[in-house]
Enzyme design. Sequence first.
Site, PDB file in Angstrom:
ATOM      1  N   ALA A  75       0.834  -1.209   0.000  1.00 32.48           N
ATOM      2  CA  ALA A  75       0.000   0.000   0.000  1.00 32.48           C
ATOM      3  C   ALA A  75       0.867   1.257   0.000  1.00 32.48           C
ATOM      4  O   ALA A  75       2.009   1.228   0.453  1.00 32.48           O
ATOM      5  CB  ALA A  75      -0.901   0.008   1.228  1.00 32.48           C
ATOM      6  N   TYR A 141      -5.958   7.807   3.417  1.00 32.68           N
ATOM      7  CA  TYR A 141      -5.110   6.626   3.646  1.00 32.68           C
ATOM      8  C   TYR A 141      -5.813   5.634   4.578  1.00 32.68           C
ATOM      9  O   TYR A 141      -6.016   4.460   4.232  1.00 32.68           O
ATOM     10  CB  TYR A 141      -3.757   7.058   4.238  1.00 32.68           C
ATOM     11  CG  TYR A 141      -2.985   5.912   4.844  1.00 32.68           C
ATOM     12  CD1 TYR A 141      -2.495   4.887   4.045  1.00 32.68           C
ATOM     13  CD2 TYR A 141      -2.758   5.843   6.219  1.00 32.68           C
ATOM     14  CE1 TYR A 141      -1.809   3.821   4.602  1.00 32.68           C
ATOM     15  CE2 TYR A 141      -2.064   4.795   6.784  1.00 32.68           C
ATOM     16  CZ  TYR A 141      -1.598   3.776   5.976  1.00 32.68           C
ATOM     17  OH  TYR A 141      -0.925   2.720   6.528  1.00 32.68           O
TER      18      TYR A 141
END
Length: 329
Positions: A75, A141
Amino acid sequence: MNVLVIGGAGYIGSHCVRILQETGHRPVVLDNLAYGHKAAVPEEVPFHVGDLADRELVERILRTHRIDNVMHFAAFAYVGESVQDPLKYYSNNLAGPIRLLEAMRAAGVDRFVFSSTCATYGIPEKMPIREDAPQRPINPYGQTKLDFENCLKACAKAYGLRFAAFRYFNASGAAGDATIGEDHAPETHLIPLAIWAAQGRIPELTVFGDDYPTPDGTCLRDYIHVDDLSRAHVAVFEKLVEPGTALFYNLGTGKPASVLEVIRSVEKITGRKVPYSLGPRRDGDPPALYADSRKAKEELGWEPRFNKIDEIIESAWAWHRAHPEGYAK
Ligand code: UDP
């Protein structure tokens, strides 16, 4: 087990590859090298350069290496950037891993370990944080990580996927032999930046605020050693038995350190001054974040081996001292 480690050339992924090897598993790495370092992966480990969203490639890797279990570390993780460019985060952290799950379904692979984050909790009401605390992320996020957790839950229910999601606190430290460690570009994390300041790689560190409601006025965080994180990922394999298993664990020591405590520890371990100045608070920084990791301890028999900030910083310092420029480019 044959384990596909996506993002295996990154900071946490590369440490997990080593722990997999040490515990008798066979890692295979897929990394697009956007942020990872080829040099972080041992030569004997099969390495594929590519993207997790490339369904054909992933399916081929899953079949060729007879993968039993997929671990996903790939990620993007810059909070500020996720606010400025949310589509980059929704694309890489949510749309990409959905393609990955499709490839897994097609290839009949149904075990998955996901690196999630304490950022899914947002600004928690109670400390230490338990897994059942409300999840209200305050930036894209954290939101993409939470959205993907929910996607995994739905897949467990519908298709029998077996998965564990680990919500990390502040990953830090480096491998015991100092051959791999933390090398981000750009670097935004406190411990490496404090060490860089001690080494003279940056002129000084900025302390983001000293007027928080904490004992010394600076933020408290739960620094957890990257090898301790990695061990939990392997310990969970034996729990991924029943189809539909969906597990969530916090990983932290539960013993937070303040920004000033980290600076003092870096000075003690390195024997050098950490030049720093006081700056304003950074947007979105809660005063204190630390974990209640009892669930991982009780269910996985997991215990952090690095319980003191000095021990974590010692291992980080060994890496930075041996690699003053990070990985050779
Ligand atoms: N921090 C700081 N100066 C820096 C970087 C971080 O004072 O240059 C502080 C930050 O405000 C937070 C703590 O150090 O309280 C840990 O920040 P980091 O970015 O390492 O991790 P985060 O907790 O944001 O995931």
